[in-house]
Write an enzyme that holds these catalytic residues in place. Structure first.
Site, PDB file in Angstrom:
ATOM      1  N   GLY A  48      13.344  36.514  -0.062  1.00  0.00           N
ATOM      2  CA  GLY A  48      13.152  36.743  -1.488  1.00  0.00           C
ATOM      3  C   GLY A  48      13.181  38.211  -1.902  1.00  0.00           C
ATOM      4  O   GLY A  48      12.716  38.570  -2.976  1.00  0.00           O
ATOM      5  N   ASN A  76      26.735  34.836  -7.119  1.00  0.00           N
ATOM      6  CA  ASN A  76      26.133  35.166  -5.827  1.00  0.00           C
ATOM      7  C   ASN A  76      26.374  36.640  -5.549  1.00  0.00           C
ATOM      8  O   ASN A  76      27.304  37.240  -6.090  1.00  0.00           O
ATOM      9  CB  ASN A  76      26.796  34.325  -4.727  1.00  0.00           C
ATOM     10  CG  ASN A  76      26.210  34.595  -3.355  1.00  0.00           C
ATOM     11  OD1 ASN A  76      24.986  34.692  -3.193  1.00  0.00           O
ATOM     12  ND2 ASN A  76      27.061  34.740  -2.350  1.00  0.00           N
ATOM     13  N   LEU A 111      21.329  30.178   1.522  1.00  0.00           N
ATOM     14  CA  LEU A 111      22.239  29.999   2.650  1.00  0.00           C
ATOM     15  C   LEU A 111      22.743  28.569   2.748  1.00  0.00           C
ATOM     16  O   LEU A 111      22.581  27.897   3.762  1.00  0.00           O
ATOM     17  CB  LEU A 111      21.529  30.400   3.951  1.00  0.00           C
ATOM     18  CG  LEU A 111      21.089  31.857   4.020  1.00  0.00           C
ATOM     19  CD1 LEU A 111      20.321  32.124   5.305  1.00  0.00           C
ATOM     20  CD2 LEU A 111      22.277  32.788   3.899  1.00  0.00           C
ATOM     21  N   GLU A 168      22.838  46.708  -3.465  1.00  0.00           N
ATOM     22  CA  GLU A 168      22.659  45.381  -4.092  1.00  0.00           C
ATOM     23  C   GLU A 168      21.580  45.426  -5.169  1.00  0.00           C
ATOM     24  O   GLU A 168      21.686  44.756  -6.200  1.00  0.00           O
ATOM     25  CB  GLU A 168      22.238  44.338  -3.052  1.00  0.00           C
ATOM     26  CG  GLU A 168      23.301  43.976  -2.063  1.00  0.00           C
ATOM     27  CD  GLU A 168      22.851  42.859  -1.133  1.00  0.00           C
ATOM     28  OE1 GLU A 168      22.079  41.983  -1.564  1.00  0.00           O
ATOM     29  OE2 GLU A 168      23.271  42.857   0.029  1.00  0.00           O
ATOM     30  N   ASP A 197      31.831  32.349  -0.593  1.00  0.00           N
ATOM     31  CA  ASP A 197      32.251  33.737  -0.865  1.00  0.00           C
ATOM     32  C   ASP A 197      33.676  33.871  -1.394  1.00  0.00           C
ATOM     33  O   ASP A 197      34.304  34.923  -1.217  1.00  0.00           O
ATOM     34  CB  ASP A 197      32.112  34.599   0.422  1.00  0.00           C
ATOM     35  CG  ASP A 197      30.707  34.561   0.981  1.00  0.00           C
ATOM     36  OD1 ASP A 197      29.758  34.460   0.190  1.00  0.00           O
ATOM     37  OD2 ASP A 197      30.570  34.607   2.210  1.00  0.00           O
ATOM     38  N   HIS A 218      27.054  39.166  -2.219  1.00  0.00           N
ATOM     39  CA  HIS A 218      27.397  39.133  -0.792  1.00  0.00           C
ATOM     40  C   HIS A 218      27.409  40.568  -0.269  1.00  0.00           C
ATOM     41  O   HIS A 218      27.920  41.467  -0.942  1.00  0.00           O
ATOM     42  CB  HIS A 218      28.774  38.480  -0.619  1.00  0.00           C
ATOM     43  CG  HIS A 218      29.185  38.382   0.813  1.00  0.00           C
ATOM     44  ND1 HIS A 218      28.717  37.399   1.653  1.00  0.00           N
ATOM     45  CD2 HIS A 218      29.978  39.183   1.568  1.00  0.00           C
ATOM     46  CE1 HIS A 218      29.228  37.582   2.857  1.00  0.00           C
ATOM     47  NE2 HIS A 218      29.997  38.657   2.841  1.00  0.00           N
ATOM     48  N   LEU A 264      26.005  25.835   0.892  1.00  0.00           N
ATOM     49  CA  LEU A 264      26.941  25.603  -0.204  1.00  0.00           C
ATOM     50  C   LEU A 264      26.178  24.881  -1.300  1.00  0.00           C
ATOM     51  O   LEU A 264      25.244  24.128  -1.032  1.00  0.00           O
ATOM     52  CB  LEU A 264      28.106  24.728   0.262  1.00  0.00           C
ATOM     53  CG  LEU A 264      29.271  25.421   0.971  1.00  0.00           C
ATOM     54  CD1 LEU A 264      30.288  24.379   1.381  1.00  0.00           C
ATOM     55  CD2 LEU A 264      29.902  26.499   0.104  1.00  0.00           C
TER      56      LEU A 264
END
Ligand code: GRF
Length: 203
Positions: A18, A111, A96, A183, A154, A113, A98
Protein backbone atom coordinates in the site's frame (compact mmCIF):
# COMPACT_ATOMS: atom_id res chain seq x y z
CA UNK A 1 -11.30 21.33 -5.05
CA UNK A 2 -12.33 23.87 -7.67
CA UNK A 3 -15.89 24.80 -8.59
CA UNK A 4 -15.30 23.93 -12.20
CA UNK A 5 -13.89 20.46 -11.51
CA UNK A 6 -14.96 18.88 -8.19
CA UNK A 7 -12.70 16.22 -6.70
CA UNK A 8 -12.63 13.00 -8.67
CA UNK A 9 -14.06 9.96 -6.89
CA UNK A 10 -11.32 7.33 -7.04
CA UNK A 11 -11.34 3.68 -5.99
CA UNK A 12 -8.02 1.92 -5.37
CA UNK A 13 -7.22 -1.78 -5.88
CA UNK A 14 -4.15 -3.26 -4.23
CA UNK A 15 -2.45 -6.52 -3.25
CA UNK A 16 0.42 -5.52 -1.02
CA UNK A 17 2.14 -2.92 1.06
CA UNK A 18 0.00 0.00 0.00
CA UNK A 19 2.90 2.43 -0.48
CA UNK A 20 1.16 3.82 -3.55
CA UNK A 21 -2.10 4.30 -1.64
CA UNK A 22 -0.18 5.89 1.23
CA UNK A 23 1.39 8.35 -1.20
CA UNK A 24 -2.00 9.29 -2.65
CA UNK A 25 -3.37 9.83 0.86
CA UNK A 26 -0.38 12.01 1.72
CA UNK A 27 -0.96 14.14 -1.39
CA UNK A 28 -4.59 14.33 -0.40
CA UNK A 29 -3.87 15.41 3.17
CA UNK A 30 -1.60 18.16 1.83
CA UNK A 31 -4.50 19.32 -0.34
CA UNK A 32 -2.55 18.53 -3.52
CA UNK A 33 -4.72 15.71 -4.89
CA UNK A 34 -7.84 16.64 -6.85
CA UNK A 35 -9.32 13.27 -5.90
CA UNK A 36 -10.98 11.58 -2.98
CA UNK A 37 -10.24 7.90 -2.34
CA UNK A 38 -13.77 6.57 -1.80
CA UNK A 39 -13.10 2.81 -1.61
CA UNK A 40 -10.16 0.41 -1.44
CA UNK A 41 -10.41 -3.23 -2.49
CA UNK A 42 -7.76 -5.93 -2.30
CA UNK A 43 -7.32 -9.49 -3.45
CA UNK A 44 -5.42 -10.56 -0.31
CA UNK A 45 -6.96 -10.36 3.13
CA UNK A 46 -3.69 -9.51 4.88
CA UNK A 47 -2.50 -6.79 2.52
CA UNK A 48 -1.00 -3.98 4.59
CA UNK A 49 -2.57 -1.56 2.15
CA UNK A 50 -6.01 -2.57 3.44
CA UNK A 51 -4.91 -1.66 6.97
CA UNK A 52 -3.75 1.74 5.74
CA UNK A 53 -7.16 2.27 4.14
CA UNK A 54 -9.03 1.20 7.28
CA UNK A 55 -6.90 3.51 9.41
CA UNK A 56 -7.89 6.34 7.05
CA UNK A 57 -11.56 5.32 7.50
CA UNK A 58 -11.98 4.48 3.84
CA UNK A 59 -14.49 1.70 3.03
CA UNK A 60 -12.35 -1.38 2.47
CA UNK A 61 -12.95 -4.96 1.38
CA UNK A 62 -10.91 -8.01 0.35
CA UNK A 63 -12.14 -10.21 -2.50
CA UNK A 64 -10.35 -13.55 -2.34
CA UNK A 65 -10.19 -15.74 -5.41
CA UNK A 66 -10.45 -18.86 -3.23
CA UNK A 67 -14.00 -17.88 -2.28
CA UNK A 68 -15.20 -17.65 -5.89
CA UNK A 69 -15.76 -19.98 -8.79
CA UNK A 70 -13.44 -18.03 -11.08
CA UNK A 71 -11.59 -14.73 -11.39
CA UNK A 72 -14.43 -13.41 -13.53
CA UNK A 73 -16.98 -14.15 -10.77
CA UNK A 74 -14.70 -12.62 -8.12
CA UNK A 75 -14.17 -9.51 -10.21
CA UNK A 76 -17.90 -9.13 -10.91
CA UNK A 77 -18.56 -9.11 -7.17
CA UNK A 78 -15.72 -6.67 -6.61
CA UNK A 79 -17.09 -4.37 -9.33
CA UNK A 80 -20.52 -4.51 -7.79
CA UNK A 81 -19.05 -3.36 -4.44
CA UNK A 82 -16.93 -0.70 -6.15
CA UNK A 83 -19.97 0.66 -8.05
CA UNK A 84 -21.78 1.06 -4.74
CA UNK A 85 -19.15 3.75 -3.98
CA UNK A 86 -19.69 5.41 -7.34
CA UNK A 87 -16.07 5.84 -8.48
CA UNK A 88 -15.23 7.87 -11.56
CA UNK A 89 -11.80 6.26 -11.87
CA UNK A 90 -10.27 3.01 -10.62
CA UNK A 91 -6.57 3.16 -9.80
CA UNK A 92 -4.47 0.00 -9.53
CA UNK A 93 -1.86 0.43 -6.82
CA UNK A 94 0.30 -2.67 -6.70
CA UNK A 95 -2.63 -4.89 -7.71
CA UNK A 96 -1.05 -8.17 -8.79
CA UNK A 97 -3.83 -9.77 -10.79
CA UNK A 98 -5.53 -9.29 -14.10
CA UNK A 99 -8.79 -7.42 -13.66
CA UNK A 100 -11.86 -8.48 -15.61
CA UNK A 101 -13.40 -5.35 -17.10
CA UNK A 102 -16.66 -7.02 -18.12
CA UNK A 103 -18.49 -5.41 -15.18
CA UNK A 104 -16.64 -2.08 -15.09
CA UNK A 105 -19.70 -0.22 -16.37
CA UNK A 106 -17.54 2.21 -18.32
CA UNK A 107 -15.42 3.30 -15.35
CA UNK A 108 -11.85 3.77 -16.64
CA UNK A 109 -9.04 1.84 -14.93
CA UNK A 110 -5.39 2.92 -14.82
CA UNK A 111 -2.21 1.30 -13.54
CA UNK A 112 1.35 2.37 -12.79
CA UNK A 113 4.21 0.12 -13.83
CA UNK A 114 7.84 0.53 -12.68
CA UNK A 115 9.49 0.64 -16.13
CA UNK A 116 9.30 2.57 -19.36
CA UNK A 117 6.67 0.45 -21.10
CA UNK A 118 6.55 -1.25 -23.51
CA UNK A 119 9.96 -2.37 -22.19
CA UNK A 120 10.09 -4.74 -19.23
CA UNK A 121 6.36 -5.25 -18.82
CA UNK A 122 3.91 -8.13 -19.11
CA UNK A 123 3.06 -11.16 -17.02
CA UNK A 124 5.69 -11.89 -14.38
CA UNK A 125 7.21 -8.40 -14.57
CA UNK A 126 6.49 -6.86 -11.20
CA UNK A 127 8.44 -5.49 -8.25
CA UNK A 128 12.16 -6.24 -8.16
CA UNK A 129 11.91 -8.49 -11.20
CA UNK A 130 11.39 -5.42 -13.35
CA UNK A 131 14.43 -3.59 -12.00
CA UNK A 132 16.60 -6.72 -12.27
CA UNK A 133 15.57 -7.07 -15.93
CA UNK A 134 16.43 -3.40 -16.56
CA UNK A 135 19.90 -3.84 -15.02
CA UNK A 136 20.53 -7.12 -16.85
CA UNK A 137 19.58 -5.49 -20.15
CA UNK A 138 22.21 -2.78 -19.53
CA UNK A 139 19.68 0.05 -19.85
CA UNK A 140 20.97 3.53 -19.09
CA UNK A 141 17.48 4.82 -18.37
CA UNK A 142 14.40 3.49 -16.62
CA UNK A 143 11.30 5.05 -15.13
CA UNK A 144 7.62 4.45 -14.67
CA UNK A 145 4.54 4.42 -16.85
CA UNK A 146 0.88 5.15 -16.19
CA UNK A 147 -1.33 3.31 -18.65
CA UNK A 148 -4.91 2.30 -19.24
CA UNK A 149 -5.77 -1.20 -18.12
CA UNK A 150 -7.08 -3.68 -20.64
CA UNK A 151 -7.24 -7.46 -20.85
CA UNK A 152 -3.46 -7.97 -21.09
CA UNK A 153 -0.85 -7.15 -18.42
CA UNK A 154 0.82 -3.74 -18.96
CA UNK A 155 -0.37 -3.36 -22.54
CA UNK A 156 -3.05 -0.63 -22.40
CA UNK A 157 -2.66 2.86 -23.83
CA UNK A 158 0.27 4.76 -22.31
CA UNK A 159 -0.91 7.96 -20.62
CA UNK A 160 2.33 9.38 -19.20
CA UNK A 161 5.86 8.40 -18.22
CA UNK A 162 8.60 9.69 -15.94
CA UNK A 163 12.21 8.85 -16.75
CA UNK A 164 15.08 8.26 -14.29
CA UNK A 165 18.74 7.49 -14.99
CA UNK A 166 20.22 4.04 -14.37
CA UNK A 167 23.63 4.52 -12.73
CA UNK A 168 26.62 2.23 -13.29
CA UNK A 169 26.70 1.23 -9.61
CA UNK A 170 22.94 0.71 -9.25
CA UNK A 171 21.59 -2.31 -7.44
CA UNK A 172 18.02 -3.58 -7.75
CA UNK A 173 17.29 -1.79 -4.46
CA UNK A 174 18.80 1.57 -5.40
CA UNK A 175 17.04 1.58 -8.78
CA UNK A 176 13.75 0.52 -7.19
CA UNK A 177 14.01 3.45 -4.76
CA UNK A 178 14.64 5.95 -7.55
CA UNK A 179 11.81 4.63 -9.70
CA UNK A 180 9.35 4.56 -6.80
CA UNK A 181 10.20 8.18 -5.97
CA UNK A 182 9.31 9.03 -9.58
CA UNK A 183 6.04 7.05 -9.25
CA UNK A 184 5.12 9.12 -6.21
CA UNK A 185 5.10 12.22 -8.43
CA UNK A 186 3.76 10.74 -11.66
CA UNK A 187 0.64 8.93 -10.41
CA UNK A 188 -0.88 11.88 -8.53
CA UNK A 189 -0.01 14.14 -11.48
CA UNK A 190 -1.94 11.90 -13.89
CA UNK A 191 -4.90 11.60 -11.50
CA UNK A 192 -4.95 15.39 -11.15
CA UNK A 193 -4.89 15.76 -14.94
CA UNK A 194 -7.94 13.47 -15.17
CA UNK A 195 -9.69 15.41 -12.40
CA UNK A 196 -9.05 18.73 -14.13
CA UNK A 197 -10.37 17.37 -17.41
CA UNK A 198 -6.94 17.80 -19.06
CA UNK A 199 -6.69 14.07 -19.67
CA UNK A 200 -9.87 12.49 -20.97
CA UNK A 201 -10.33 8.78 -20.48
CA UNK A 202 -13.11 7.30 -22.52
CA UNK A 203 -14.99 4.60 -20.61
C1 GRF B 1 5.21 -0.46 -7.71
O1 GRF B 1 6.25 -1.22 -8.28
C2 GRF B 1 4.26 -0.05 -8.79
O2 GRF B 1 4.92 0.30 -9.97
C3 GRF B 1 3.44 -1.28 -8.95
O3 GRF B 1 3.26 -1.75 -7.63
C4 GRF B 1 4.37 -1.36 -6.85
C5 GRF B 1 3.91 -0.64 -5.61
O4 GRF B 1 3.16 -1.46 -4.82
N1 GRF B 1 2.20 -0.99 -9.62
P1 GRF B 1 2.80 -1.00 -3.33
O5 GRF B 1 2.07 0.28 -3.43
O6 GRF B 1 4.11 -0.86 -2.61
O7 GRF B 1 1.96 -2.12 -2.77
Amino acid sequence: MSDEHPDLRVAVLLSGTGRTLQNLLEWSSRGELRAEVVAVAGNRSRARGLEIARAAEIPTRAFLLSRHESRRHRDAEMWSWLHSHDPQLVVLAGYLSLLDLGSCGGVPVINIHPSLLPSHGGEGYYGDRVHRAVLEAGETESGCTVHRVDAVYDRGEILDQERVPVRADDTVESLARRVFAAECELYPRVINAVARGELRLRG
